[in-house]
Write an enzyme that holds these catalytic residues in place. Structure first.
Site, mmCIF file in Angstrom:
data_model
loop_
_atom_site.group_PDB
_atom_site.id
_atom_site.type_symbol
_atom_site.label_atom_id
_atom_site.label_comp_id
_atom_site.label_asym_id
_atom_site.label_seq_id
_atom_site.Cartn_x
_atom_site.Cartn_y
_atom_site.Cartn_z
ATOM 1 N N HIS A 56 -3.840 0.806 11.956
ATOM 2 C CA HIS A 56 -3.621 -0.465 12.650
ATOM 3 C C HIS A 56 -4.973 -1.084 13.001
ATOM 4 O O HIS A 56 -5.750 -0.469 13.747
ATOM 5 C CB HIS A 56 -2.821 -0.172 13.935
ATOM 6 C CG HIS A 56 -2.396 -1.396 14.675
ATOM 7 N ND1 HIS A 56 -2.808 -2.664 14.355
ATOM 8 C CD2 HIS A 56 -1.571 -1.548 15.740
ATOM 9 C CE1 HIS A 56 -2.259 -3.537 15.180
ATOM 10 N NE2 HIS A 56 -1.504 -2.883 16.024
ATOM 11 N N HIS A 65 0.829 -1.217 0.000
ATOM 12 C CA HIS A 65 0.000 0.000 0.000
ATOM 13 C C HIS A 65 0.864 1.267 0.000
ATOM 14 O O HIS A 65 0.518 2.273 0.634
ATOM 15 C CB HIS A 65 -0.946 0.024 1.210
ATOM 16 C CG HIS A 65 -1.945 -1.091 1.229
ATOM 17 N ND1 HIS A 65 -3.208 -0.966 0.712
ATOM 18 C CD2 HIS A 65 -1.855 -2.366 1.686
ATOM 19 C CE1 HIS A 65 -3.859 -2.108 0.870
ATOM 20 N NE2 HIS A 65 -3.053 -2.980 1.445
ATOM 21 N N ASN A 88 -10.253 -2.905 2.549
ATOM 22 C CA ASN A 88 -9.967 -2.888 1.114
ATOM 23 C C ASN A 88 -11.243 -2.632 0.329
ATOM 24 O O ASN A 88 -12.336 -2.646 0.884
ATOM 25 C CB ASN A 88 -9.370 -4.234 0.675
ATOM 26 C CG ASN A 88 -7.898 -4.382 1.048
ATOM 27 O OD1 ASN A 88 -7.237 -3.397 1.373
ATOM 28 N ND2 ASN A 88 -7.402 -5.591 1.001
#
Ligand code: HDE
Length: 720
Positions: free
Chosen positions: A344, A80, A153
């Protein structure tokens, strides 16, 4: 328009104020200084022994400036790396108090500031936006109870089931280690070798090979949390949950040929699109949805809720929309914010918790670990973009780049030197308490049997697609496997496709000069050395549903042209009325109209007015637009006829199935293109052309309807 502009300015001002409150503002003095605050007298010439003499080591300003420059780069994200981000807010519409104690999900109307980063997975930081790839959709909620990150995603499933496989997957998809090629592409041997030996990848592979792998815009793609998470309410009762983002503008993609050309014309296509939309006040919006599964239904489905290669069909559990996110401010500084933001999945707040999805469990380790190397130490939470809005009190101290100046003697717990502070918080005071899940198990390295069906959901995905979407998947697989040099790899992949859909496998095989055959046996390589792979053959179960409406982009919203980019081909002599009437109609519907002329600068209309061309034919191409209009005006049309690029513009827009409109003399220009000639030969009169997305001498309203359709797939060449 004026109202919109006004509210945009207000929103931006509010957002800026919120931001400044949240972050330490820079004190923008007028004078240039060194990093030690000394005012600089000459920033252009180094200190020398004489005008033509050597530079002196004593020049602290030059040394500081160059040293800082030498250290400007930090390691890019291992995955990413290429991304773009925006600020905004999430507004709750429906209380979730029945399911969760999370403060930001209690009271409708509550607004929580967010920072969202979109990304591709495989490419480097400077790679093209239009690579065929999964897109990251990571949201940081700055809640009053601390930071909550939903790191998802644009596809609801992942390639692998266990975190242990992630380095293998990423090594396989990244450029090959000997040649460092290809950049930002899965179309090469190592990726497909891994796929061919790892059938669990197939479901995500199908999503990536579908049009979802080449979105039209970050503003027009869905987001998914992928894993099943838990919500936990005040009484400690838990339900399973899947998170969804649904773009208000609908889900749309480009076509592969177009994607490749955009990569040349504008590798920043998605970044620019997001940036400009926000600058223009067209704030991207996404509805936030949840699929809730009571604990007692955990084993109700033909797949395992803990398996991240499976989705939960909306037919089984509908998505309940509970709020909306609006992105209304671009970052002030790309590096400070977009590059340094640290997401995270382990950043959760009370009321949101994890499940035992083995991919999620591994992620909970990885994200802190990666920030340590990427951001240089354990204090990355102090970087302004990562700071919680709720205050931080603990006994952690020191480390690289520590910003906080802790006072007092105590840095331990328990203590008396600070009266025992900071104190632990009870659950009733907002302390985070993990869900009391009962676990009674052997310690093993193994995959659950409930994870070993890798075919039925890719089949469900494929069967849910419209025919044009199926064709695109076939073409994508042909393209990708066609780039694979080793025929044994191609054959193994085709045999796996055979397990999903035979006619699909036949078609892909035909494009590769192969014959599709069922594999001898599906050996799962992801087994312990002592196991018998025959025990791990992949059975094909019955899917819970054969096909699911929500999986096809054909069913998305097609009633708006808001923010769509429309090119108007014009030159000197363009008819004022024909141009302005269309422009006005399109803009009233929220579209963005750009005049593309043989050169930039002013053009003179037939009535002698002056118009500014936004782009020249040299720096624009039809791939950067959603539709094209050719207004009337004999002189303009004659000038454009001489321009090869104008004719190519039309042919390409036609090939990519976009809406095209022409008025008066503009029709003659259309007829100059190969597509225009073909349509004329096929005797497509002006009425049938409407169905075909080519609008000759039609009202603006017809063109608007056509653009909203997004594409006219019946023009497309179907793979044999
Ligand atoms: Fe990530 N992933 N990931 N991932 N991921 C990272 O963290 C990782 C996975 C996702 O815009 C890294 O800060 C492992 C699934 C996004 O900054 C790293 C595994 C999903 C982003 C990492 C996964 C994601 C990342 C690299 C398997 C969708 C970009 C830089 C166990 C639900 C966030 C960083 C941004 C980034 C590890 C699987 C989404 C290395 C080990 C599944 C959107 O920590």
């Amino acid at each position: 328009m004026a109202e919109k502009e006004e509210s945009r300015k207000k929103d931006q001002a509010n957002a800026k104020r919120d931001y400044l409150e949240r972050h330490t503002a820079n004190d923008d003095g007028e004078m240039l200084t060194t990093n030690q605050g000394v005012k600089v007298n000459d920033d252009h010439n180094s200190l020398k022994a004489g005008e033509r003499g050597p530079t002196l080591l004593e020049d602290f300003h030059m040394r500081e400036k160059i040293t800082h420059f030498d250290h400007e780069r930090i390691p890019e994200r291992i995955v990413h790396a290429r991304g773009s981000a925006a600020h905004g807010y999430f507004e709750l519409k429906e209380s979730m108090s029945e399911y969760t104690s999370a403060h930001f999900l209690q009271t409708p109307g509550t607004r929580t500031p967010v920072f969202v980063r979109f990304s591709t997975v495989a490419g480097s930081r400077g790679s093209t936006d239009l690579a065929r790839d999964v897109r990251g959709f990571a949201t940081k909620f700055y809640t009053e109870e601390g930071v909550y990150d939903l790191v998802g995603n644009n596809m609801p499933v992942f390639f692998i089931q266990d975190a242990m496989k992630f380095p293998d997957l990423i090594h396989a998809v990244k450029p090959e280690p000997d040649s460092e090629m290809p950049q930002a592409a899965s179309a090469h041997d190592t990726f497909w070798d891994f796929v061919s030996l790892t059938p669990e990848t197939l479901h995500n592979v199908f999503w990536a090979m579908s049009d979802r792998g080449i979105p039209r815009s970050y503003r027009m793609m869905e987001g998914f949390g992928i894993h099943t998470f838990r919500l936990v309410n005040k009484e400690g009762k838990s339900v399973f949950v899947k998170f969804h983002w649904k773009p208000v503008l609908g889900v749309h993609s480009v076509v592969w040929d177009e994607a490749q050309k955009i990569s040349g014309m504008d590798p920043d296509f998605h970044r620019r699109d997001l940036w400009e939309a926000i600058e223009n006040g067209n704030y991207p919006q996404y509805d936030f949805g949840v699929q809730i599964v009571p604990e007692e239904d955990e084993h109700k489905f033909n797949f395992d809720l803990l398996d991240p290669t499976k989705l939960l069909p909306e037919e089984l559990v509908p998505v309940k929309i509970i709020g909306r996110m609006t992105l209304n401010r671009n970052p002030d500084n790309f590096f400070a914010e977009t590059e340094q933001v640290a997401f995270h999945p382990g950043h959760v707040v009370p009321g949101i918790d994890f499940t035992n999805d083995p991919l999620l469990q591994g992620r909970l380790f990885s994200y802190t670990d990666t920030q340590l190397i990427r951001l240089g130490g354990p204090n990355f939470h102090e970087i302004p973009i990562n700071r919680s809005v709720s205050p931080i009190h603990n006994n952690q101290r020191d480390g690289y780049m520590r910003q906080t100046i802790n006072r007092g003697k105590s840095s331990y717990n328990p203590n008396t030197t600070e009266g025992g502070y900071p104190l632990q918080a009870k659950a009733s005071e907002g302390g985070f308490v993990s869900h009391r899940e009962r676990i009674d198990a052997h310690k093993v390295r193994a995959r659950s049997e409930s994870f070993i069906d890798h075919f039925s959901q890719p089949a469900m995905f494929y069967h849910s697609q419209s025919q044009p979407e199926k064709n695109h998947i076939i073409s994508a697989l042909r393209f990708e496997l066609g780039m694979v040099k080793d025929e044994a790899i191609r054959k193994r992949v085709v045999s796996l496709l055979y397990m999903i859909d035979q006619s699909l496998a036949d078609k892909v095989a035909m494009g590769l000069g192969l014959t599709a055959e069922a594999p001898d046996k599906i050996t799962n390589h992801n087994v312990p050395a002592d196991a018998d792979p025959n025990d791990y053959q992949s059975p094909k179960k019955n899917p819970d549903v054969e096909s699911s409406q929500a999986l096809s982009m054909a069913n998305t919203r097609k009633d708006t042209i808001e923010t769509r980019m429309i090119a108007v081909l014009a030159a000197d002599g363009v008819d004022d009325d024909s141009l302005m009437k269309m422009k006005k109609a399109l803009e009233e519907e929220g579209a963005m109209v750009k005049i593309v002329a043989p050169r930039v600068g002013k053009i003179k209309t037939a009535a002698g007015n002056e118009l500014m061309a936004d782009k020249s034919l040299l720096n624009a191409a039809s791939v950067l637009f959603d539709a094209v209009y050719i207004p009337a005006g004999i002189k303009s049309m004659m000038a454009l006829k001489e321009e090869h690029k104008a004719i190519h513009f039309l042919d390409e827009a036609y090939t990519h199935c976009k809406a095209i409109a022409a008025d008066g003399d503009g029709v003659d220009l259309w007829r100059e293109s190969a597509a225009g000639k073909k349509e004329a030969m096929a005797d497509k009169d002006e009425k049938t052309a409407v169905l075909h997305g080519v609008l000759l001498n039609q009202k603006p309203s017809e063109f608007i309807k056509a653009i909203a359709q997004h594409r006219f797939w019946d023009r497309e060449k179907v793979p044999a």
